[in-house]
Design an enzyme around this catalytic site. Structure first.
Site, PDB file in Angstrom:
ATOM      1  N   ASP A 184      -9.422  -2.844  -6.238  1.00 16.17           N
ATOM      2  CA  ASP A 184      -9.044  -3.594  -4.791  1.00 16.17           C
ATOM      3  C   ASP A 184      -9.974  -3.661  -4.019  1.00 16.17           C
ATOM      4  O   ASP A 184      -9.470  -3.956  -2.733  1.00 16.17           O
ATOM      5  CB  ASP A 184      -7.770  -4.216  -4.891  1.00 16.17           C
ATOM      6  CG  ASP A 184      -6.687  -2.841  -4.338  1.00 16.17           C
ATOM      7  OD1 ASP A 184      -7.581  -2.008  -3.791  1.00 16.17           O
ATOM      8  OD2 ASP A 184      -5.690  -3.220  -3.852  1.00 16.17           O
ATOM      9  N   SER A 235       0.749  -0.824   0.120  1.00 18.08           N
ATOM     10  CA  SER A 235       0.062   0.217   0.010  1.00 18.08           C
ATOM     11  C   SER A 235       0.351   1.385   0.011  1.00 18.08           C
ATOM     12  O   SER A 235       1.753   1.244  -0.485  1.00 18.08           O
ATOM     13  CB  SER A 235      -0.936  -0.043   1.235  1.00 18.08           C
ATOM     14  OG  SER A 235      -2.051   0.626   1.000  1.00 18.08           O
ATOM     15  N   HIS A 260      -7.589  -4.836  -0.751  1.00 20.12           N
ATOM     16  CA  HIS A 260      -6.342  -4.599  -0.874  1.00 20.12           C
ATOM     17  C   HIS A 260      -5.316  -4.611   0.618  1.00 20.12           C
ATOM     18  O   HIS A 260      -4.615  -4.811   0.872  1.00 20.12           O
ATOM     19  CB  HIS A 260      -7.053  -2.956  -0.404  1.00 20.12           C
ATOM     20  CG  HIS A 260      -5.441  -2.168  -0.040  1.00 20.12           C
ATOM     21  ND1 HIS A 260      -5.375  -1.570  -0.916  1.00 20.12           N
ATOM     22  CD2 HIS A 260      -5.149  -1.367   1.038  1.00 20.12           C
ATOM     23  CE1 HIS A 260      -3.690  -1.107  -1.114  1.00 20.12           C
ATOM     24  NE2 HIS A 260      -3.591  -0.062   0.053  1.00 20.12           N
TER      25      HIS A 260
END
Length: 623
Positions: free
Chosen positions: A527, A280, A578
């Site tokens: 996602d 991320s 995610h």
């Protein structure tokens, strides 16, 4: 609250699988089958009584909470009145049998999400895969807890307690909201600690394996790495205070100097180059680090440092071109589906803080704004078009913020593209926020090699892969792993909401539901948190453009379709979410293969339309 966790969440001693043989001295009585059934029935009645007690006590606790909620007629809950309620004392009077049954219930909940622990590692171990390269993990926002090290009068109560990423956060938010806000927000002028406050990123594996008890983040990857031979001597986590702008990470914490040292020590002690795994926002941090490490006057590593020290970069769900939902978070304090922060944190922030308070807090965390979208109209589209528009789509993604005509006035802004939305945000923000963002970040596109090379001397450009290049590291490998097939916020409908007591005068218009629009939000591909273009453009197209990757660093892409298990609250072993993707079996398999020196055997897997969308992006090779 640690006492509560020990009482409720401690691991119970496993029960034997069958009755043990009686001791010789033990008195044994033979009973008929009918009598035995009666005894079993009596035992069930006792169990039901214990269950009734659990329901009674927990119902009482819930009743207290609901009473507090309904007693307060405001939208934002204020529970300072519960300060005198000592839950630990209440637990002391609950019978031990109830505590034991509560433990059992919690254990079953744990097991429901505890799929495939160690199994991936054990499978690869049987194939001869073992630890080879040192592994350093750079987490994202959710996976880094923040703990207090302040010793002022206001901070001593929180000493070494996590004010982000634990139950202590929720308790502080509920019981003393003003104090929690003072601690979690950075100084608006300096972008550093406010006077008397000292929050730091928690370190070590404990800082990244769980967000709160039972909500795993990196723990499954750590379990599987350990199975093939990794431990704290050859694997590390490089946690950081994600609230800070990237230049301040080095100023206050010397973060990039320490990361550079970790990598150099890993190479020196093992004789092997390191594998870096980022998730991320951590992927943005790592890209910035690559430029910093080689830059004169910063890391001073020289042009070959990355190539000499880094074997592979595993880019997991990296928001390389930002996260679109960051705009409504800092513009109007709204987080409809912010998996970056997780549902637990979002619930607390939305229930106990007003929209204005949330926007103020996010703006006072300049690191969050590093994820504002990059690339402008060339990537995200204009007023009538976007590269990821679908055939027959009635509302283009190109108009990122839409104002419905009936909800607008003569002074209302027009419909805004992504680049116009960022300018609108900055124009309607305080000077301190506007100055920090313009000083720390850039959101444009460099169209020539000359621009790129000039930007390599400007730290505000280093977080943007469309304005800075990859390092000269032809021997490094990049692996892009991300989820696809989960609806993700792509654009919004807003309305004006003039309010004399707040400076936030716009909000998402949840009344708009038509065609592709659902409660004011137009979903796209991604996602669940990061849009497909942000996850996939640089990996599939951008880094194939010479000025962004002059050393031709090889890149492999492996997309992971979101195929959730309907019975698993975290999506199961095939999720593409995610955050939950960190527990996905195939992702763990790929990470272990790369760490074990078998990354060259991985084949690409692209199942989305990212190549088609990338070809439509208006960024081209130099002529």
């Amino acid at each position: 609250m640690s006492f509560l966790r020990r009482r409720f969440l401690g691991t119970p001693t496993p029960e034997p699988s069958r009755e043990t043989t009686p001791d010789k001295a033990e008195e044994v009585q033979v009973v008929s089958k009918k009598k035995l059934e009666e005894l079993k029935s009596l035992k069930k009645v006792k169990y039901r009584k214990r269950t009734t007690w659990i329901v009674f006590v927990l119902g009482g606790l819930i009743g207290v909470a609901l009473a507090a909620v309904f007693a307060n007629q405001q939208d934002v809950i204020s529970l300072e009145g519960l300060m005198d309620l000592n839950l630990e004392s209440l637990i002391d009077v609950i019978p031990s049998a109830i505590i034991r049954d509560a433990k059992d219930i919690t254990q079953h909940e744990r097991e429901a999400v505890n799929y495939d622990s160690f199994m991936v590692g054990l499978h690869l171990q049987s194939q001869g895969v073992k630890a080879k390269h040192p592994v350093i993990m750079i987490p994202g926002v959710i996976s880094t807890g923040l703990e207090s090290w302040g010793t002022s009068d206001n901070s001593r109560q929180y000493f070494r307690k996590r004010l982000w990423g634990s139950w202590s956060m929720m308790r502080a938010l509920i019981m003393d909201k003003a104090s929690w806000k003072r601690h979690i927000m950075l100084d608006k002028i300096t972008g550093l600690d406010p006077p008397g406050v000292k929050l730091r990123a928690a370190q070590g594996f404990d800082a990244a394996d769980f967000f709160i008890t039972g909500y795993w983040i990196w723990s499954k990857i750590l379990e599987n790495l350990a199975t093939i031979g990794y431990d704290p001597t050859n694997s590390f986590t490089a946690a950081y205070d994600w609230r800070l702008s990237y230049d301040k990470l080095e100023v206050r914490d010397q973060y990039f100097s320490r990361l550079k040292s970790y990598i150099e020590v890993g190479v020196k002690t093992s004789g092997k180059k390191v594998v870096l795994a980022s998730h991320s926002m951590g992927s943005q941090v790592l890209f910035y680090f690559f430029v910093w490490a080689e830059a004169k006057g910063y890391g001073d590593g020289g042009s070959s440092w990355v190539d000499d020290h880094v074997e592979s970069w595993i880019n997991i769900s990296g928001c390389m071109l930002g996260a679109l939902k960051d705009v409504p978070a800092v513009l109007s304090g709204e987080m409809k589906d912010t998996a970056q922060l997780n549902a637990f944190a979002v619930y607390g922030l939305e229930k106990f803080l007003s929209r204005e308070e949330r926007a103020e807090i996010f703006r006072a965390m300049p690191g969050i704004s590093s994820m504002l979208p990059k690339g402008g109209d060339a990537v995200w589209g204009n007023c009538s078009w976007a590269p990821d528009d679908k055939p027959g789509q009635k509302v283009s993604y190109g108009t990122f913020i839409n104002f419905k005509e009936s909800n607008s006035t003569a002074k209302s802004p027009k419909n805004l593209t992504v680049s116009e939305s960022i300018e609108y945000l900055l124009e309607n923000s305080d000077d301190w926020y506007r100055d920090q963002i313009r000083h720390s970040y850039s959101h444009g596109v460099a169209h020539t090699t000359e621009e790129i090379e000039a930007n390599m001397k400007s730290p505000s450009k280093w977080v943007n892969p469309l304005e800075a290049r990859l390092p000269h590291a032809p021997n490094m490998k990049i692996y892009c792993f991300y989820g696809v097939g989960k609806e993700t916020e792509r654009s919004y409908f807003y309305r004006e909401e003039p309010d004399p007591i707040t400076r936030i005068n716009v909000t998402i218009d949840t009344s708009v539901t038509k065609d592709e629009v659902i409660n004011g939000i137009i979903p796209g591909e991604g996602d669940g948190t990061v849009p497909l273009l942000s996850n996939g453009y640089m990996c599939n197209k951008g880094w194939k453009i010479k000025r962004y990757n002059p050393a031709k660093v090889p890149i492999k892409v492996f997309e992971m379709p979101h195929e959730p298990d309907r019975f698993s609250p975290r999506g199961g072993p095939n999720t593409g979410d995610h955050v939950d993707i960190l527990g996905r079996s195939s992702l763990n398999d790929l990470i272990l293969r790369i760490a074990g020196g078998q990354g060259h055997l991985i084949e690409e897997n692209v199942v989305s339309n990212i190549v088609e969308y990338s070809d439509r992006v208006k960024i081209y090779e130099e002529e």
